[in-house]
Enzyme design. Structure first.
Site, PDB file in Angstrom:
ATOM      1  N   SER A  14     -58.021 -19.592  -8.997  1.00  0.00           N
ATOM      2  CA  SER A  14     -59.346 -19.551  -8.352  1.00  0.00           C
ATOM      3  C   SER A  14     -60.216 -18.547  -9.084  1.00  0.00           C
ATOM      4  O   SER A  14     -59.821 -17.401  -9.241  1.00  0.00           O
ATOM      5  CB  SER A  14     -59.224 -19.111  -6.894  1.00  0.00           C
ATOM      6  OG  SER A  14     -58.360 -19.975  -6.217  1.00  0.00           O
ATOM      7  N   ARG A  47     -57.686 -10.361  -1.368  1.00  0.00           N
ATOM      8  CA  ARG A  47     -57.543 -10.325  -2.834  1.00  0.00           C
ATOM      9  C   ARG A  47     -57.988  -8.971  -3.387  1.00  0.00           C
ATOM     10  O   ARG A  47     -58.665  -8.885  -4.415  1.00  0.00           O
ATOM     11  CB  ARG A  47     -58.350 -11.447  -3.511  1.00  0.00           C
ATOM     12  CG  ARG A  47     -57.989 -12.821  -3.095  1.00  0.00           C
ATOM     13  CD  ARG A  47     -56.561 -13.220  -3.474  1.00  0.00           C
ATOM     14  NE  ARG A  47     -56.229 -14.461  -2.818  1.00  0.00           N
ATOM     15  CZ  ARG A  47     -55.705 -14.525  -1.580  1.00  0.00           C
ATOM     16  NH1 ARG A  47     -55.380 -13.424  -0.927  1.00  0.00           N
ATOM     17  NH2 ARG A  47     -55.456 -15.677  -1.020  1.00  0.00           N
ATOM     18  N   GLU A  82     -62.816 -13.557  -8.867  1.00  0.00           N
ATOM     19  CA  GLU A  82     -61.489 -13.093  -8.433  1.00  0.00           C
ATOM     20  C   GLU A  82     -60.702 -12.438  -9.583  1.00  0.00           C
ATOM     21  O   GLU A  82     -60.138 -11.362  -9.392  1.00  0.00           O
ATOM     22  CB  GLU A  82     -60.711 -14.288  -7.839  1.00  0.00           C
ATOM     23  CG  GLU A  82     -59.461 -13.843  -7.112  1.00  0.00           C
ATOM     24  CD  GLU A  82     -58.696 -14.985  -6.468  1.00  0.00           C
ATOM     25  OE1 GLU A  82     -59.213 -15.617  -5.540  1.00  0.00           O
ATOM     26  OE2 GLU A  82     -57.562 -15.232  -6.912  1.00  0.00           O
TER      27      GLU A  82
HETATM   28  C1  LIG Z   1     -52.841 -21.643 -11.930  1.00  0.00           C
HETATM   29  C2  LIG Z   1     -53.020 -20.328 -11.198  1.00  0.00           C
HETATM   30  C3  LIG Z   1     -52.869 -20.288  -9.815  1.00  0.00           C
HETATM   31  C4  LIG Z   1     -53.029 -19.087  -9.107  1.00  0.00           C
HETATM   32  N1  LIG Z   1     -52.873 -19.098  -7.760  1.00  0.00           N
HETATM   33  C5  LIG Z   1     -53.008 -17.959  -7.053  1.00  0.00           C
HETATM   34  C6  LIG Z   1     -52.853 -17.961  -5.625  1.00  0.00           C
HETATM   35  O1  LIG Z   1     -52.541 -18.979  -5.018  1.00  0.00           O
HETATM   36  N2  LIG Z   1     -53.018 -16.793  -4.979  1.00  0.00           N
HETATM   37  C7  LIG Z   1     -53.318 -15.635  -5.626  1.00  0.00           C
HETATM   38  O2  LIG Z   1     -53.455 -14.609  -4.952  1.00  0.00           O
HETATM   39  N3  LIG Z   1     -53.476 -15.600  -6.963  1.00  0.00           N
HETATM   40  C8  LIG Z   1     -53.327 -16.725  -7.696  1.00  0.00           C
HETATM   41  N4  LIG Z   1     -53.499 -16.708  -9.062  1.00  0.00           N
HETATM   42  C9  LIG Z   1     -53.871 -15.451  -9.739  1.00  0.00           C
HETATM   43  C10 LIG Z   1     -52.663 -14.689 -10.356  1.00  0.00           C
HETATM   44  O3  LIG Z   1     -51.565 -15.528 -10.522  1.00  0.00           O
HETATM   45  C11 LIG Z   1     -52.236 -13.489  -9.511  1.00  0.00           C
HETATM   46  O4  LIG Z   1     -53.315 -12.608  -9.330  1.00  0.00           O
HETATM   47  C12 LIG Z   1     -51.083 -12.708 -10.149  1.00  0.00           C
HETATM   48  O5  LIG Z   1     -50.603 -11.743  -9.242  1.00  0.00           O
HETATM   49  C13 LIG Z   1     -51.467 -12.011 -11.461  1.00  0.00           C
HETATM   50  O6  LIG Z   1     -50.288 -11.534 -12.051  1.00  0.00           O
HETATM   51  P1  LIG Z   1     -50.208 -11.148 -13.585  1.00  0.00           P
HETATM   52  O7  LIG Z   1     -48.881 -10.501 -13.807  1.00  0.00           O
HETATM   53  O8  LIG Z   1     -50.497 -12.319 -14.431  1.00  0.00           O
HETATM   54  O9  LIG Z   1     -51.360 -10.046 -13.680  1.00  0.00           O
HETATM   55  P2  LIG Z   1     -52.375  -9.788 -14.907  1.00  0.00           P
HETATM   56  O10 LIG Z   1     -53.316 -10.922 -15.009  1.00  0.00           O
HETATM   57  O11 LIG Z   1     -51.624  -9.385 -16.103  1.00  0.00           O
HETATM   58  O12 LIG Z   1     -53.162  -8.518 -14.337  1.00  0.00           O
HETATM   59  C14 LIG Z   1     -54.014  -8.635 -13.225  1.00  0.00           C
HETATM   60  C15 LIG Z   1     -54.476  -7.226 -12.821  1.00  0.00           C
HETATM   61  O13 LIG Z   1     -53.350  -6.469 -12.358  1.00  0.00           O
HETATM   62  C16 LIG Z   1     -53.174  -5.280 -13.140  1.00  0.00           C
HETATM   63  N5  LIG Z   1     -51.720  -5.113 -13.303  1.00  0.00           N
HETATM   64  C17 LIG Z   1     -50.833  -6.045 -13.747  1.00  0.00           C
HETATM   65  N6  LIG Z   1     -49.586  -5.550 -13.695  1.00  0.00           N
HETATM   66  C18 LIG Z   1     -49.674  -4.279 -13.224  1.00  0.00           C
HETATM   67  C19 LIG Z   1     -48.730  -3.230 -12.987  1.00  0.00           C
HETATM   68  N7  LIG Z   1     -47.413  -3.393 -13.186  1.00  0.00           N
HETATM   69  N8  LIG Z   1     -49.194  -2.021 -12.542  1.00  0.00           N
HETATM   70  C20 LIG Z   1     -50.537  -1.835 -12.325  1.00  0.00           C
HETATM   71  N9  LIG Z   1     -51.475  -2.788 -12.534  1.00  0.00           N
HETATM   72  C21 LIG Z   1     -51.044  -3.982 -12.979  1.00  0.00           C
HETATM   73  C22 LIG Z   1     -53.887  -5.563 -14.456  1.00  0.00           C
HETATM   74  O14 LIG Z   1     -54.304  -4.356 -15.070  1.00  0.00           O
HETATM   75  C23 LIG Z   1     -55.056  -6.415 -13.987  1.00  0.00           C
HETATM   76  O15 LIG Z   1     -56.069  -5.575 -13.479  1.00  0.00           O
HETATM   77  C24 LIG Z   1     -53.331 -17.894  -9.812  1.00  0.00           C
HETATM   78  C25 LIG Z   1     -53.473 -17.926 -11.205  1.00  0.00           C
HETATM   79  C26 LIG Z   1     -53.312 -19.123 -11.893  1.00  0.00           C
HETATM   80  C27 LIG Z   1     -53.426 -19.142 -13.383  1.00  0.00           C
END
Ligand SMILES: Cc1cc2nc3c(=O)[nH]c(=O)nc-3n(C[C@H](O)[C@H](O)[C@H](O)COP(=O)(O)OP(=O)(O)OC[C@H]3O[C@@H](n4cnc5c(N)ncnc54)[C@H](O)[C@@H]3O)c2cc1C
Length: 338
Positions: free
Chosen positions: A238, A164, A334
């Site tokens: 998580s 992660r 996380e």
């Molecule tokens: C119900 C639920 C279940 C989940 N299950 C999992 C799982 O099974 N496994 C897992 O690994 N994660 C899981 N996650 C966490 C999450 O879904 C992932 O980390 C996902 O990749 C985040 O994507 P986001 O676009 O929402 O990022 P954001 O929340 O918008 O951003 C997260 C981080 O990434 C950076 N970021 C976002 N986009 C970019 C970009 N284009 N360029 C540079 N930096 C960027 C942001 O600045 C921030 O630091 C879960 C979340 C939820 C709510």
């Protein structure tokens, strides 16, 4: 490029936490990001890059410039003897992209179905679930450097993927905007079914050769049964990483808590189930204000209504302290705390 001021971020984060972005700019291409870099005022502001907001905890309003990444598009780039290379724009929804690859006959990401968020954020925390991590399917990505405005292509060595974790959470945090990601999908396809709950599905259904769509359906069913849907109950998945300890530390903890859930890692270390430890400390179902610990899975913190970021962090800190007090292990969060 689309510029907005005084934007509520509540609809832009899956925990549903209140915060206001002083300025939010939607970027749909590398050229849009360059326009921001070259802009006389926007170009000088510190930046926070926002995807789907599913892995962030907002604890305050954001004076930074919030860049909402909306670069779209997906395509098969190349067919090699032993793999397909596919590419997606950073603004594409992760789950939709996974389902599209299956529909196109390009499987390999099905164990990662239903993870919320965008393609662009997937390398940031090296998303993983049900026996696969993004790093195992990663080819390269394009990112615009916010200091120079230039597009660079980064391979796995520079991304420095860990559990992660990646360079984008450390030295490149806030310095680049990921605009496209390319994936390596091995051919011929072989299902990855080593994860206990998937093995159970295999046994229950009696399938000997499941299709990629069947594996995706199983993953979706398992996830729906144990994780809250952010559209119904605000959460960020998580909340803590599963701690990785040495075999000696693990033996020591087992000596005191024989039932602790633990998994051996390929490098000989042991991963401990953070959710089990939190549950053992009696946190399941407890709350601080409107922030709570999910009843069905203690690893997930939830918004019981109108939670604010400080309540979530007070709850998280109390959990960390009690886990440390009982097990001597410091849990790491996380999601990215902003
Ligand atoms: C119900 C639920 C279940 C989940 N299950 C999992 C799982 O099974 N496994 C897992 O690994 N994660 C899981 N996650 C966490 C999450 O879904 C992932 O980390 C996902 O990749 C985040 O994507 P986001 O676009 O929402 O990022 P954001 O929340 O918008 O951003 C997260 C981080 O990434 C950076 N970021 C976002 N986009 C970019 C970009 N284009 N360029 C540079 N930096 C960027 C942001 O600045 C921030 O630091 C879960 C979340 C939820 C709510």
């Amino acid at each position: 490029m689309h510029i907005e001021s005084g934007v509520s971020l509540r609809p832009h984060n899956t925990f549903g936490l209140p915060a206001v972005a002083h300025t939010l700019v939607r970027v749909a291409s590398d050229a849009d990001v360059r326009r921001v870099v070259d802009h006389p005022t926007l170009g000088a502001a510190p930046v926070f890059v926002l995807g789907g907001g599913s892995n962030i905890i907002l604890t305050r309003d954001m004076p930074q410039l919030v860049l909402k990444v909306e670069v779209m598009g997906r395509r098969l780039v190349e067919t090699r003897d032993n793999e397909w290379i596919v590419e997606a724009g950073a603004g594409e929804g992760w789950h939709d992209f996974v389902m599209w690859t299956i529909e196109q006959g390009l499987p390999g990401l099905e164990n990662l179905a239903l993870i919320p968020g965008t393609v662009g954020a997937s390398p940031v925390q090296n998303i993983g679930a049900y026996g696969i991590e993004l790093a195992e399917r990663f080819e390269s990505l394009d990112a615009v450097d916010l200091r120079t405005g230039l597009t660079v292509t980064l391979g796995p060595e520079i991304c420095a993927f860990g559990y992660r974790d990646s360079v984008f959470k450390h030295s490149l945090a806030g310095k680049v905007v990921i605009t496209r990601v390319r994936f390596r999908l091995p051919r011929p396809w072989k299902p990855v079914l080593g994860y206990l709950e998937l093995e159970r599905k295999l046994a229950e259904t009696g399938f000997t050769r499941p299709t990629p769509q069947q594996v995706a359906n199983w993953v979706i069913d398992i996830r729906r049964a144990k994780l809250p849907d952010p559209a119904v109950i605000g959460n960020a998945g998580s909340f803590f990483k599963n701690p990785v300890v040495t075999p000696e530390q693990c033996r020591d903890i087992i000596g005191r808590d024989p039932e602790i859930v633990h998994y051996p890692m390929p490098d000989g270390s042991m991963k401990l189930a953070a959710g089990w430890m939190i549950d053992a400390c009696g946190w399941k179902g407890k709350s601080v204000g409107q922030a709570g610990v999910y009843e069905k899975q203690a690893l997930v913190l939830v918004n019981r209504g109108d939670a604010i970021g400080s309540e979530v962090m007070t709850l998280a800190k109390a959990i960390q302290e009690s886990v440390y007090g009982r097990f001597g292990i410091r849990l790491e969060t996380e999601p990215v705390v902003v």
